[in-house]
Design a protein around this motif. Structure first.
Motif, PDB file in Angstrom:
ATOM      1  N   HIS A 143      16.008 -65.071  95.973  1.00  0.00           N
ATOM      2  CA  HIS A 143      16.131 -63.795  95.273  1.00  0.00           C
ATOM      3  C   HIS A 143      17.579 -63.304  95.197  1.00  0.00           C
ATOM      4  N   GLU A 144      18.515 -64.176  95.629  1.00  0.00           N
ATOM      5  CA  GLU A 144      19.946 -63.883  95.581  1.00  0.00           C
ATOM      6  C   GLU A 144      20.256 -62.506  96.165  1.00  0.00           C
ATOM      7  N   LEU A 145      19.739 -62.266  97.363  1.00  0.00           N
ATOM      8  CA  LEU A 145      19.950 -60.981  98.024  1.00  0.00           C
ATOM      9  C   LEU A 145      21.385 -60.889  98.527  1.00  0.00           C
ATOM     10  N   ASP A 146      22.006 -59.758  98.278  1.00  0.00           N
ATOM     11  CA  ASP A 146      23.353 -59.543  98.794  1.00  0.00           C
ATOM     12  C   ASP A 146      23.282 -59.022 100.227  1.00  0.00           C
ATOM     13  N   PHE A 147      24.432 -58.769 100.812  1.00  0.00           N
ATOM     14  CA  PHE A 147      24.498 -58.309 102.207  1.00  0.00           C
ATOM     15  C   PHE A 147      23.647 -57.058 102.424  1.00  0.00           C
ATOM     16  N   TYR A 148      23.789 -56.085 101.528  1.00  0.00           N
ATOM     17  CA  TYR A 148      23.082 -54.816 101.704  1.00  0.00           C
ATOM     18  C   TYR A 148      21.576 -54.971 101.517  1.00  0.00           C
ATOM     19  N   GLN A 149      21.171 -55.813 100.602  1.00  0.00           N
ATOM     20  CA  GLN A 149      19.742 -56.069 100.433  1.00  0.00           C
ATOM     21  C   GLN A 149      19.167 -56.777 101.657  1.00  0.00           C
ATOM     22  N   CYS A 150      19.943 -57.671 102.242  1.00  0.00           N
ATOM     23  CA  CYS A 150      19.502 -58.330 103.482  1.00  0.00           C
ATOM     24  C   CYS A 150      19.364 -57.309 104.602  1.00  0.00           C
ATOM     25  N   MET A 151      20.312 -56.383 104.676  1.00  0.00           N
ATOM     26  CA  MET A 151      20.255 -55.341 105.691  1.00  0.00           C
ATOM     27  C   MET A 151      19.006 -54.479 105.480  1.00  0.00           C
ATOM     28  N   ARG A 152      18.742 -54.121 104.225  1.00  0.00           N
ATOM     29  CA  ARG A 152      17.557 -53.320 103.923  1.00  0.00           C
ATOM     30  C   ARG A 152      16.282 -54.076 104.296  1.00  0.00           C
ATOM     31  N   LEU A 153      16.259 -55.370 103.992  1.00  0.00           N
ATOM     32  CA  LEU A 153      15.093 -56.185 104.299  1.00  0.00           C
ATOM     33  C   LEU A 153      14.828 -56.214 105.801  1.00  0.00           C
ATOM     34  N   LEU A 188      14.391 -52.776  98.587  1.00  0.00           N
ATOM     35  CA  LEU A 188      15.619 -53.565  98.467  1.00  0.00           C
ATOM     36  C   LEU A 188      16.767 -52.756  97.847  1.00  0.00           C
ATOM     37  N   SER A 189      16.442 -51.631  97.216  1.00  0.00           N
ATOM     38  CA  SER A 189      17.492 -50.768  96.657  1.00  0.00           C
ATOM     39  C   SER A 189      17.463 -49.363  97.252  1.00  0.00           C
ATOM     40  N   ASP A 190      16.645 -49.168  98.271  1.00  0.00           N
ATOM     41  CA  ASP A 190      16.512 -47.865  98.914  1.00  0.00           C
ATOM     42  C   ASP A 190      17.516 -47.749 100.056  1.00  0.00           C
ATOM     43  N   ASP A 191      18.501 -46.870  99.877  1.00  0.00           N
ATOM     44  CA  ASP A 191      19.562 -46.729 100.879  1.00  0.00           C
ATOM     45  C   ASP A 191      19.072 -46.199 102.216  1.00  0.00           C
ATOM     46  N   ALA A 192      17.875 -45.666 102.255  1.00  0.00           N
ATOM     47  CA  ALA A 192      17.318 -45.215 103.538  1.00  0.00           C
ATOM     48  C   ALA A 192      17.204 -46.391 104.509  1.00  0.00           C
ATOM     49  N   PRO A 225       0.786 -60.506 110.841  1.00  0.00           N
ATOM     50  CA  PRO A 225       0.288 -60.276 109.485  1.00  0.00           C
ATOM     51  C   PRO A 225       1.266 -60.876 108.483  1.00  0.00           C
ATOM     52  N   SER A 226       0.749 -61.403 107.382  1.00  0.00           N
ATOM     53  CA  SER A 226       1.636 -62.069 106.430  1.00  0.00           C
ATOM     54  C   SER A 226       2.564 -61.060 105.771  1.00  0.00           C
ATOM     55  N   PHE A 227       3.748 -61.527 105.459  1.00  0.00           N
ATOM     56  CA  PHE A 227       4.760 -60.699 104.823  1.00  0.00           C
ATOM     57  C   PHE A 227       5.475 -61.568 103.808  1.00  0.00           C
ATOM     58  N   ALA A 228       5.548 -61.099 102.592  1.00  0.00           N
ATOM     59  CA  ALA A 228       6.216 -61.859 101.535  1.00  0.00           C
ATOM     60  C   ALA A 228       7.105 -60.919 100.730  1.00  0.00           C
ATOM     61  N   VAL A 229       8.125 -61.484 100.138  1.00  0.00           N
ATOM     62  CA  VAL A 229       9.063 -60.732  99.313  1.00  0.00           C
ATOM     63  C   VAL A 229       9.161 -61.437  97.971  1.00  0.00           C
ATOM     64  N   ASP A 230       9.041 -60.650  96.887  1.00  0.00           N
ATOM     65  CA  ASP A 230       9.196 -61.266  95.567  1.00  0.00           C
ATOM     66  C   ASP A 230      10.487 -60.844  94.872  1.00  0.00           C
ATOM     67  N   GLY A 231      11.286 -60.008  95.544  1.00  0.00           N
ATOM     68  CA  GLY A 231      12.583 -59.605  95.012  1.00  0.00           C
ATOM     69  C   GLY A 231      12.554 -58.329  94.192  1.00  0.00           C
TER      70      GLY A 231
END
Length: 178
Positions: free
Chosen positions: A65-75, A106-110, A95-101
């Protein structure tokens, strides 16, 4: 060259302000798994454990999903805040956990705020970006024999030395001004 200066009136000693004895303690701090209470001393081992024990391949999700540093941090912070952190005590399964991007988190600064105080894994996410530079250097030079990795390692060492020298220069400039 070591500058030793004492000022008896203030008790200030420039020898105490040297950077050469400073050690980076980030990697000494254990990193907690995303899904269980196990801790690890490296992000690579932690992510391998998450893949094998919990079925979540962080590095693949990041690459796919070509996650950048901040998206990885959010994840990381998102996973840490959810109930998926607690395996089912009856069977030990996560429990299963999946990410589709496309997830909103992934864009929530919280989710840039660390869930765990002093979360060493968040500091280690920087290493992932450095590891990418090894892959890029390897693919650009066509070498996968470790030579590109060695070049990148040397670059990191040189960048660290530059940063250290810049800090020393800043200290010396402060001394001259005072």
């Amino acid at each position: 060259m070591s500058v030793v200066s004492s000022c008896s009136e203030s008790g200030w000693d420039t020898q105490d302000d040297r950077w050469d004895d400073w050690e980076d303690g980030e990697m000494d701090t254990p990193m907690k798994c995303l899904f269980c209470s196990q801790t690890f001393n490296s992000s690579a081992i932690l992510f391998r454990h998450a893949k094998q024990a919990h079925g979540f391949d962080f590095l693949k999700v990041r690459a796919d999903h070509e996650l950048d540093f901040y998206q990885c941090m959010r994840l990381v912070n998102y996973i840490r805040t959810k109930e998926i952190n607690d395996p089912d005590p009856a069977n030990g399964a996560t429990p299963s956990f999946a990410v589709d991007g496309t997830e909103a988190f992934l864009s929530d600064d919280a989710y840039l705020k660390p869930t765990l105080a002093e979360d060493a894994l968040l500091y280690a996410l920087d290493e992932l970006d450095l590891d990418d530079s090894i892959s890029v250097a390897s693919s650009c030079t066509g070498r996968s024999d470790g030579a590109a990795a060695a070049e990148t390692l040397k670059e990191r060492e040189l960048m660290g030395r530059i940063k250290e020298l810049e800090q020393q220069l800043t200290m010396r400039e402060r001394e001259v001004r005072s």
